[in-house]
Design a protein around this motif. Sequence first.
Motif, PDB file in Angstrom:
ATOM      1  N   PRO A   1      -6.216  19.200 -23.658  1.00  0.00           N
ATOM      2  CA  PRO A   1      -6.802  18.278 -24.897  1.00  0.00           C
ATOM      3  C   PRO A   1      -6.325  19.573 -26.387  1.00  0.00           C
ATOM      4  CG  PRO A   1      -7.806  19.979 -23.808  1.00  0.00           C
ATOM      5  CD  PRO A   1      -7.145  19.795 -23.297  1.00  0.00           C
ATOM      6  N   THR A   2      -5.715  19.317 -27.105  1.00  0.00           N
ATOM      7  CA  THR A   2      -4.975  19.560 -28.582  1.00  0.00           C
ATOM      8  C   THR A   2      -5.885  19.772 -29.881  1.00  0.00           C
ATOM      9  OG1 THR A   2      -3.173  18.405 -28.903  1.00  0.00           O
ATOM     10  CG2 THR A   2      -2.228  20.120 -27.520  1.00  0.00           C
ATOM     11  N   GLY A   3      -6.645  19.021 -29.278  1.00  0.00           N
ATOM     12  CA  GLY A   3      -6.978  18.782 -30.729  1.00  0.00           C
ATOM     13  C   GLY A   3      -6.418  17.796 -31.309  1.00  0.00           C
ATOM     14  N   GLU A   4      -5.233  17.041 -31.081  1.00  0.00           N
ATOM     15  CA  GLU A   4      -5.409  15.411 -31.219  1.00  0.00           C
ATOM     16  C   GLU A   4      -5.679  14.755 -30.262  1.00  0.00           C
ATOM     17  OE1 GLU A   4      -1.251  15.523 -32.823  1.00  0.00           O
ATOM     18  OE2 GLU A   4      -1.545  16.079 -35.032  1.00  0.00           O
ATOM     19  N   SER A   5      -5.472  12.960 -30.550  1.00  0.00           N
ATOM     20  CA  SER A   5      -5.741  12.254 -29.309  1.00  0.00           C
ATOM     21  C   SER A   5      -4.146  12.473 -28.327  1.00  0.00           C
ATOM     22  CB  SER A   5      -5.721  11.174 -29.652  1.00  0.00           C
ATOM     23  OG  SER A   5      -6.138   9.972 -28.779  1.00  0.00           O
ATOM     24  N   PRO A   6      -4.284  12.198 -27.356  1.00  0.00           N
ATOM     25  CA  PRO A   6      -3.576  12.564 -25.917  1.00  0.00           C
ATOM     26  C   PRO A   6      -2.518  11.078 -25.754  1.00  0.00           C
ATOM     27  CG  PRO A   6      -5.368  13.720 -24.757  1.00  0.00           C
ATOM     28  CD  PRO A   6      -5.705  12.738 -26.471  1.00  0.00           C
ATOM     29  N   LEU A   7      -2.953  10.496 -26.254  1.00  0.00           N
ATOM     30  CA  LEU A   7      -1.995   8.778 -26.806  1.00  0.00           C
ATOM     31  C   LEU A   7      -1.542   8.887 -27.865  1.00  0.00           C
ATOM     32  CD1 LEU A   7      -4.469   7.874 -25.361  1.00  0.00           C
ATOM     33  CD2 LEU A   7      -4.954   6.046 -26.587  1.00  0.00           C
ATOM     34  N   THR A   8      -1.852  10.261 -28.342  1.00  0.00           N
ATOM     35  CA  THR A   8      -0.314  10.378 -29.686  1.00  0.00           C
ATOM     36  C   THR A   8       1.444  10.977 -29.569  1.00  0.00           C
ATOM     37  OG1 THR A   8      -2.512  10.873 -31.233  1.00  0.00           O
ATOM     38  CG2 THR A   8       0.204  12.117 -32.000  1.00  0.00           C
ATOM     39  N   GLU A   9       1.424  10.939 -28.217  1.00  0.00           N
ATOM     40  CA  GLU A   9       2.290  11.081 -27.080  1.00  0.00           C
ATOM     41  C   GLU A   9       3.014   9.933 -26.268  1.00  0.00           C
ATOM     42  OE1 GLU A   9       4.159  13.989 -27.940  1.00  0.00           O
ATOM     43  OE2 GLU A   9       2.357  14.339 -29.391  1.00  0.00           O
ATOM     44  N   SER A  10       1.749   9.215 -26.515  1.00  0.00           N
ATOM     45  CA  SER A  10       2.097   7.818 -25.598  1.00  0.00           C
ATOM     46  C   SER A  10       3.794   7.286 -25.604  1.00  0.00           C
ATOM     47  CB  SER A  10       0.711   6.651 -24.808  1.00  0.00           C
ATOM     48  OG  SER A  10       1.447   5.533 -24.573  1.00  0.00           O
ATOM     49  N   LYS A  11       4.877   7.195 -24.944  1.00  0.00           N
ATOM     50  CA  LYS A  11       6.118   6.014 -25.999  1.00  0.00           C
ATOM     51  C   LYS A  11       5.477   5.147 -25.119  1.00  0.00           C
ATOM     52  CE  LYS A  11      11.019   5.779 -24.796  1.00  0.00           C
ATOM     53  NZ  LYS A  11      12.009   6.451 -23.491  1.00  0.00           N
ATOM     54  N   GLU A  12       4.512   4.685 -23.708  1.00  0.00           N
ATOM     55  CA  GLU A  12       4.995   3.224 -23.855  1.00  0.00           C
ATOM     56  C   GLU A  12       3.935   2.495 -25.014  1.00  0.00           C
ATOM     57  OE1 GLU A  12       2.556  -0.014 -22.686  1.00  0.00           O
ATOM     58  OE2 GLU A  12       1.459   1.992 -22.780  1.00  0.00           O
ATOM     59  N   LEU A  13       2.848   3.221 -25.428  1.00  0.00           N
ATOM     60  CA  LEU A  13       2.026   2.673 -26.278  1.00  0.00           C
ATOM     61  C   LEU A  13       2.530   2.136 -26.998  1.00  0.00           C
ATOM     62  CD1 LEU A  13      -0.936   1.862 -27.342  1.00  0.00           C
ATOM     63  CD2 LEU A  13      -1.061   4.354 -27.602  1.00  0.00           C
ATOM     64  N   LYS A  14       3.331   3.930 -28.749  1.00  0.00           N
ATOM     65  CA  LYS A  14       3.471   2.986 -29.938  1.00  0.00           C
ATOM     66  C   LYS A  14       4.893   1.460 -29.255  1.00  0.00           C
ATOM     67  CE  LYS A  14       4.068   8.108 -30.410  1.00  0.00           C
ATOM     68  NZ  LYS A  14       4.746   8.688 -31.337  1.00  0.00           N
ATOM     69  N   GLU A  15       5.764   1.560 -27.964  1.00  0.00           N
ATOM     70  CA  GLU A  15       6.569   0.562 -27.642  1.00  0.00           C
ATOM     71  C   GLU A  15       6.294  -0.363 -27.867  1.00  0.00           C
ATOM     72  OE1 GLU A  15       8.802   1.849 -24.546  1.00  0.00           O
ATOM     73  OE2 GLU A  15      10.195   3.604 -25.464  1.00  0.00           O
ATOM     74  N   ARG A  16       5.082  -0.609 -27.271  1.00  0.00           N
ATOM     75  CA  ARG A  16       3.732  -1.934 -26.724  1.00  0.00           C
ATOM     76  C   ARG A  16       3.635  -2.545 -28.530  1.00  0.00           C
ATOM     77  NH1 ARG A  16      -1.940  -0.984 -25.308  1.00  0.00           N
ATOM     78  NH2 ARG A  16      -0.969   0.480 -23.550  1.00  0.00           N
ATOM     79  N   THR A  17       3.339  -1.561 -28.897  1.00  0.00           N
ATOM     80  CA  THR A  17       2.795  -1.838 -30.451  1.00  0.00           C
ATOM     81  C   THR A  17       3.992  -2.536 -30.959  1.00  0.00           C
ATOM     82  OG1 THR A  17       1.376  -0.145 -30.413  1.00  0.00           O
ATOM     83  CG2 THR A  17       1.895  -0.626 -32.928  1.00  0.00           C
ATOM     84  N   GLU A  18       5.139  -1.739 -31.222  1.00  0.00           N
ATOM     85  CA  GLU A  18       6.396  -2.483 -32.118  1.00  0.00           C
ATOM     86  C   GLU A  18       6.681  -3.305 -31.465  1.00  0.00           C
ATOM     87  OE1 GLU A  18       9.452   0.701 -32.660  1.00  0.00           O
ATOM     88  OE2 GLU A  18       7.778   1.262 -35.132  1.00  0.00           O
TER      89      GLU A  18
END
Length: 825
Positions: free
Chosen positions: A488-505
């Motif tokens: 945990p960094t204070g930001e959601s771990p999903l922020t660093e997900s390459k797969e999620l970003k690519e899926r969305t685009e």
Amino acid sequence: MQRYNHTKIEKKWQQKWEESDANAIDKDATEKPKFYLLDMYPYPSGDGLHMGHTEAYTANDIFSRYKKSRGFNVLHPTGFDSFGLPAENYAIKTGTHPKETTKTNSENFTRQLKSLAIDYDYKEMVTTSNPDYYKWTQWLFIQFFKNGLVYKKTDTVNWCESCKTVLANEQVESGACERCGSEVVQKAIPSWFFKITDFAEELISGHEKIDWPEHTKKNQINWIGKSEGAEISFKLIANGLELKKTVEVFTTRPDTLFGATYMVLAPEHELVEKLKDTIENYKDVEVYVKTTNKKTDLERTVETKEKTGIELEGIKAINPVNNEEIPIFIADYVLAHYGTGAIMAVPKHDLRDNVFAKSKNLEIKEVIIVDDSNLISSNVGERGSVIETAKKNVEASKEILSDVYSGGGILINSGEFNGMNNEEAKKKITEFVGGKMKTTYKIRDWSISRQRYWGAPIPIVYDPKGKAHVVPDEHLPWLLPEDVDFIPTGESPLTESKELKERTEKIFGEGWTPEVDTMDTFVCSSWYFLRYPDPHNSNEFCSKKRLKHWLPVDLYIGGAEHTYLHLMYARFFTKAMKKIGLLDFDEPFLKLRHQGMVLDENGVKMSKSKGNVVSPDSMVERFGADAVRMYMMFASPLADEVLWNENGIVGTLRFLERIWKLQEKMSSKSDVDIEVSLHKLIKKVGKDIENLKFNTAIAAMMSFLNEADKKAVTKEQYLILVRLLAPFAPHITEELWSKMGEQDVSIHTQEWPLYEEALTKDTNAIIAVQINGKLRGSITVLINSDEDSVLKIAREEGNLKKWFVNEPSRIIYVPNKLINLVFKP
């Protein structure tokens, strides 16, 4: 005769039940009346089941088995509330993915539940972290979004620095995170919110149609915090000049407006920032605001807390009822989100205001005094005389009027309203100053955004301009990515997900971005009971046919600690779903009962940190599941705390051994007394189970066994006793049923024994005999005997004869209970 071997017997029948799919039901059958019985499903921790689980699930299992024997088609399901911080924290510590630990832990829980013979259909479980479940959690979020019940805003929220995530108000206990115990601070974060405040009034009024414990309903109502009062506008001045800004104040006591001697704003009130150039001591004010931001609402509002605050120097408010200038303070005990974030302070008639006023040497003005209805009547023509009379009464009633009087009465020091009843004055004074009557609620909208990994992804994507859009249904479930770092960094771990970003685009286009927060796990548990009737349906969260048939839940048993979180949120979800046309009912649980907490032998709550947790596994291995079940139900009433005592399990094991041995004492001849006692027992046990009084049902069976041991029972009588015991001790009773020649059919498919009402009626009564008020003996008489008959039997009783030297001068007779004979000295 073969001795009772609980290990062998329990393994034998658990295997047979699983092979025969004994716990399965036809959810579409309509020939039997339905009964939906619900447990609070567990979080699958690595520690496995604890004795608290054992108590709650055994109670529901007994009730389920009983209702089945009474001809009901019973839905008694289970599952796992598997999203949440513990699995994620374990992943951080060990590197094991939460999906793996959840699977392993769920399998262990299932094994333990089966070892206790809890009658779930394990093929029909739901697991909230499975995509086939959270698909529908996301779908419901989308329906709420489309109907204006969910929104995003930047707000000051509770933040746990240790967990690195937002917490709902209900998840903060005494200023600390309920999960880890770390200090909670206030932090401005963009978050998604459910509009639970839209249903505040319905959440209160709905209590009228549900059978819940009164204290649970009261606590929910207090948490919602309904207040009826008035909104009144105060003008502001600085250096003798009126400002363009005004302050709107919400008060439940407009009748005390003449007693308002200062005003208090919440430190976060927007005017504090807007008027910073006018406030002469703004630097000090700014320091106080920053200090307040570190405190939770609970810390700020607790009654015992020292009241702190600072004056906004250079600015005054004008009391609209008398045009007097009053000072303005900011103080942390006023909350920006409650009412208008500003209060008029009336120190004579409010305890918090009084404490604050004394600390600042502010004026305290009395404007309400006791209205003694004995002194004030409709014949009094002049209000002035009423006031004088009441003032004298006040002087004579120091015990009633303390330094602060918050009650009702009549007005004094209130101009033309003097002598008026305060309830009448509320509306009159509000109208006089141009205010308006208003209702407010303390409850806030539910912040559901969490900056952690192991939760249901929020099904929102943002276009290149930053506008939020819901994920279309064809892309649900919107899967939780696995290419993340759990730290945990204070930001959601999903922020660093390459797969999620690519899926969305890939789906939505270049420049589109995904929402990276996950949902509060309480979202998952707010609707899980709607999934149970149809857990494998891939087209709907539940078919309309099964919703109509099974819902709402008939009986829900679980801990009172869920009053403010799960139980409130589940009610909100149900009401919201009805509003948008997904349900035709608005209360999820028609009847609710709580089970008590299990404490160790020293009365301390069991916890891993204290090292006092007792595992059901070790107890089942040593004493057998039936003995453990019996003990957990016999130790105390269901709603009371259970004080753990291993000797108690020894006692219930001995009881079962005596039941086993009773088969040796069967006779072909029926004893009349045994037959009567058995019919009374049938009635007693059935009634006690219906009322969840499992301890007294067990006590009655123990009492009957004592009587049966001294005599003999027929095979038919013995089998009835075994059937009564079956819901409590399913293994031994199934074995005895089989041994008695009933191998072809399970005891758990048999109808509940019937009793003859005539045989349950007592024919005799035991009468206590008192001589001059002192107990001297007792006699047995026919029930409802008259006084003469009782007196005659008393005269002939051996140890009472000596008192009848003379005739009693007085006789006090209470039918079927006692007779008191008074003799003159």
